[in-house]
Design a protein around this motif. Structure first.
Motif, mmCIF file in Angstrom:
data_model
loop_
_atom_site.group_PDB
_atom_site.id
_atom_site.type_symbol
_atom_site.label_atom_id
_atom_site.label_comp_id
_atom_site.label_asym_id
_atom_site.label_seq_id
_atom_site.Cartn_x
_atom_site.Cartn_y
_atom_site.Cartn_z
ATOM 1 N N UNK A 79 0.877 -1.162 0.000
ATOM 2 C CA UNK A 79 0.000 0.000 0.000
ATOM 3 C C UNK A 79 0.919 1.217 0.000
ATOM 4 N N UNK A 80 0.514 2.326 -0.602
ATOM 5 C CA UNK A 80 1.392 3.501 -0.591
ATOM 6 C C UNK A 80 1.457 4.151 0.792
ATOM 7 N N UNK A 81 2.084 3.445 1.712
ATOM 8 C CA UNK A 81 2.179 3.874 3.114
ATOM 9 C C UNK A 81 3.599 3.606 3.594
ATOM 10 N N UNK A 82 4.231 4.607 4.186
ATOM 11 C CA UNK A 82 5.633 4.492 4.569
ATOM 12 C C UNK A 82 5.845 3.438 5.646
ATOM 13 N N UNK A 83 5.021 3.436 6.681
ATOM 14 C CA UNK A 83 5.220 2.494 7.785
ATOM 15 C C UNK A 83 5.117 1.050 7.301
ATOM 16 N N UNK A 84 4.103 0.757 6.466
ATOM 17 C CA UNK A 84 3.931 -0.604 5.940
ATOM 18 C C UNK A 84 5.163 -1.044 5.151
ATOM 19 N N UNK A 85 5.662 -0.167 4.302
ATOM 20 C CA UNK A 85 6.772 -0.539 3.432
ATOM 21 C C UNK A 85 8.126 -0.526 4.128
ATOM 22 N N UNK A 86 8.285 0.289 5.162
ATOM 23 C CA UNK A 86 9.532 0.226 5.938
ATOM 24 C C UNK A 86 9.737 -1.180 6.465
ATOM 25 N N UNK A 87 8.698 -1.750 7.031
ATOM 26 C CA UNK A 87 8.817 -3.097 7.602
ATOM 27 C C UNK A 87 8.910 -4.154 6.510
ATOM 28 N N UNK A 124 6.396 5.234 -5.507
ATOM 29 C CA UNK A 124 7.701 5.474 -6.115
ATOM 30 C C UNK A 124 8.645 6.167 -5.138
ATOM 31 N N UNK A 125 8.152 7.182 -4.448
ATOM 32 C CA UNK A 125 8.991 7.912 -3.501
ATOM 33 C C UNK A 125 9.399 7.041 -2.321
ATOM 34 N N UNK A 126 8.496 6.170 -1.884
ATOM 35 C CA UNK A 126 8.830 5.264 -0.782
ATOM 36 C C UNK A 126 9.930 4.299 -1.210
ATOM 37 N N UNK A 127 9.798 3.738 -2.403
ATOM 38 C CA UNK A 127 10.844 2.839 -2.912
ATOM 39 C C UNK A 127 12.174 3.571 -3.012
ATOM 40 N N UNK A 128 12.131 4.810 -3.475
ATOM 41 C CA UNK A 128 13.361 5.589 -3.586
ATOM 42 C C UNK A 128 13.977 5.893 -2.241
ATOM 43 N N UNK A 129 13.144 6.278 -1.281
ATOM 44 C CA UNK A 129 13.650 6.625 0.048
ATOM 45 C C UNK A 129 14.286 5.434 0.739
ATOM 46 N N UNK A 130 13.792 4.244 0.431
ATOM 47 C CA UNK A 130 14.296 3.040 1.094
ATOM 48 C C UNK A 130 15.361 2.315 0.257
ATOM 49 N N UNK A 131 15.764 2.925 -0.850
ATOM 50 C CA UNK A 131 16.886 2.393 -1.619
ATOM 51 C C UNK A 131 16.534 1.305 -2.613
ATOM 52 N N UNK A 132 15.266 1.200 -2.996
ATOM 53 C CA UNK A 132 14.868 0.121 -3.904
ATOM 54 C C UNK A 132 14.393 0.615 -5.261
ATOM 55 N N UNK A 133 14.542 1.888 -5.547
ATOM 56 C CA UNK A 133 14.161 2.396 -6.851
ATOM 57 C C UNK A 133 15.110 1.823 -7.906
ATOM 58 N N UNK A 134 14.541 1.246 -8.947
ATOM 59 C CA UNK A 134 15.349 0.596 -9.964
ATOM 60 C C UNK A 134 15.475 -0.898 -9.768
ATOM 61 N N UNK A 135 15.190 -1.378 -8.550
ATOM 62 C CA UNK A 135 15.221 -2.824 -8.291
ATOM 63 C C UNK A 135 13.803 -3.393 -8.190
ATOM 64 N N UNK A 136 12.954 -2.680 -7.476
ATOM 65 C CA UNK A 136 11.582 -3.133 -7.272
ATOM 66 C C UNK A 136 10.655 -2.220 -8.062
ATOM 67 N N UNK A 137 9.761 -2.841 -8.840
ATOM 68 C CA UNK A 137 8.804 -2.061 -9.621
ATOM 69 C C UNK A 137 7.412 -2.138 -8.993
ATOM 70 N N UNK A 138 6.532 -1.299 -9.505
ATOM 71 C CA UNK A 138 5.157 -1.230 -9.011
ATOM 72 C C UNK A 138 4.251 -2.032 -9.930
ATOM 73 N N UNK A 139 3.457 -2.914 -9.330
ATOM 74 C CA UNK A 139 2.387 -3.606 -10.053
ATOM 75 C C UNK A 139 1.059 -3.097 -9.500
ATOM 76 N N UNK A 140 0.304 -2.400 -10.318
ATOM 77 C CA UNK A 140 -1.030 -1.927 -9.927
ATOM 78 C C UNK A 140 -1.977 -3.061 -10.307
ATOM 79 N N UNK A 141 -1.887 -4.182 -9.544
ATOM 80 C CA UNK A 141 -2.465 -5.426 -10.055
ATOM 81 C C UNK A 141 -3.924 -5.670 -9.691
#
Length: 501
Positions: free
Chosen positions: A210-218, A266-283
């Protein structure tokens, strides 16, 4: 006022992934049984699949199909749906009996007949990492172990080689069986991903997000190195319990918020160092939420009444040019962000809020279907830079606020090694045509120009049994127009692709 679009084909934004034109099918109402799968019907082939549905999906080049859910996945045990002796189970997600006659083998065969990549969503609700990894064994190992041998015994000697696997579906939500809190989710995904990739390191793993920082940090702190994608979902017209559909103008307000979850993720992935490695699937995405009252709130309503209420999803008058225009705006955002969004799955493909409606005599292709056909057949594969100094707009009042909505949504693409310029032109305006002047930059003077349009006489136009082609694709040849005087006019509430070569 005429809008001016400046295009520069030499500045490439990125190459779009065909998987953004993906679809989704769930064991809900008539999506599987009576939708894609109807043994005994004169419209079905020997395997029980609807031939007309297969052809319709081929015609829109359905690239990838996600299955079995959705909420259904969070209590689905795949072993109930393989082999000869299948016993019906009770589906606690949708409060109906699941016959299990359509399972993994049938799904893979359906995808093969459509020509689509299979994408399996595993049970991260009531299931276990071991159960998920055994599903990978069944699908992808050649002969090793119990489950590969089981597949062979079931008549499929060669492995299915399923590449895309999702760990869970919306497990952040209280409505989901087996919902988990953020810390718990990260650890669970890690253990599941480890086991699944030990079976087949070549698979690509998605995880419910989900586009939520706390969820994606963990999630990313624990399992990021094992993930290839994060999965996000959104339905804008939330009609789960009332079926009170928003009007055309309100749906245009919704188009303004399509980009927000993409940017956040996208910004969360970038902030956590995964931009370019992990992509988004709006599935999972659609304008309209599925109508399924009396499921999540535990009202004292018999299960059969819950299922009967879902018939309201089948009213074709519900699916108008609002759905078509919204869907085009959504796909435009996927194209705009093609460097990070690599998959999107329209939910669902068939029946419910689907682009295809089945009945006993054939199909109705709803307006959104023709948008997919337009985009997959006429748009280019590389997105290029463009800008508009000023755009016309109109104003819509919604929930006490006033929204200024740009009339035109524009995405230019190129194909055939830059020899063709193909521009998506969406006119959101409910009742006014839009004039567009195009400066094609370094693109050569075109010899041929065609305009393909999805349009209905009214913003509320829809297709139904008595008028199956009220909304369809029309084609216009535009002759005697030079690059220096390239001006066109597009209908109100329309989706268009302009092709120059």
């Amino acid at each position: 006022m005429t809008t001016v679009l400046y295009v520069e084909p030499r500045r490439k934004i990125g190459k779009r992934d065909p998987k953004i034109f993906g679809h989704f099918i769930e064991h809900f109402h008539r999506q599987i049984y009576g939708g894609i799968y109807q043994p005994g019907s004169i419209l079905a082939n020997e395997a029980g699949f609807r031939k007309d549905v297969i052809q319709a999906l081929r015609d829109i080049k359905a690239s990838i199909i996600r299955w079995p859910g959705g909420c259904f996945a969070s209590s689905y045990h795949w072993k109930d749906g393989v082999g000869k002796d299948r016993v019906p189970t009770y589906d606690k997600a949708w409060r109906v009996e699941e016959p299990n006659t359509f399972g993994t083998d049938e799904f893979i065969e359906f995808c093969r007949q459509v020509g689509a990549e299979p994408y399996i969503c595993t049970n991260a609700g009531t299931g276990t990492p071991e159960e998920m990894s055994e599903w990978v064994e069944y699908c992808n190992l050649k002969t090793e172990g119990k489950w590969a041998k089981k597949r062979i015994a079931n008549g499929n000697e060669e492995p299915f080689n399923v590449k895309y696997w999702s760990i869970g579906n919306e497990n952040y939500g209280t409505w989901e069986m087996g919902a988990k809190e953020a810390r718990e989710w990260g650890r669970f995904v890690l253990e599941a991903a480890k086991m699944m990739k030990r079976v087949d390191p070549a698979i690509e793993i998605l995880a419910a997000s989900i586009p939520d920082l706390d969820w994606n940090i963990h999630l990313l702190k624990e399992a990021g190195d094992f993930l290839d994608w994060i999965s996000i979902h959104k339905y804008w017209d939330e009609t789960w319990f009332t079926n009170d559909l928003s009007n055309y103008e309100t749906c245009m307000v919704y188009t303004l918020s399509i980009e927000e979850p993409i940017i956040k993720a996208k910004h969360i992935l970038g902030a956590l160092g995964y931009l370019g490695k992990i992509r988004i699937a709006f599935d999972e995405w659609n304008l309209r939420g599925w109508y399924h009252p009396n499921v999540f709130h535990f009202e004292n309503v018999p299960a059969e009444e819950c299922a009967k209420a879902r018939d309201a999803n089948d009213l074709n008058a519900s699916y108008t040019m609002a759905d078509a225009v919204f869907s085009a705006c959504f796909l435009n955002q996927c194209l705009k962000h093609c460097q990070i969004v690599g998959m999107a799955n329209f939910a669902p493909a068939v029946n419910t809020r689907g682009a295809i409606f089945t009945h006993d005599r054939g199909l109705i292709l709803r307006p959104a279907y023709h948008v997919f056909k337009l985009y997959t057949n006429y748009l280019g594969d590389e997105v290029v830079d463009s800008w508009t100094p000023e755009r016309n707009s109109f104003t819509v009042a919604y929930k006490g606020k006033s929204y200024k909505i740009p009339s035109l949504d524009l995405i230019p693409t190129i194909s055939n090694n830059g020899k063709e310029l193909r521009i998506a032109i969406v006119n959101r305006h409910p009742d006014k045509a839009a004039k567009l002047k195009i400066n094609t930059g370094s693109f050569k003077d075109p010899n041929h120009i065609k305009l393909y349009s999805v349009w209905g006489k009214s913003k509320d136009s829809f297709n139904d049994l008595d008028k199956p082609e009220e909304v369809t694709i029309t084609e216009h040849c535009l002759n005697n127009i030079s690059r220096d005087d390239l001006q066109i006019e597009v209908h109100p509430h329309s989706v268009n692709v302009l092709v120059l070569w």
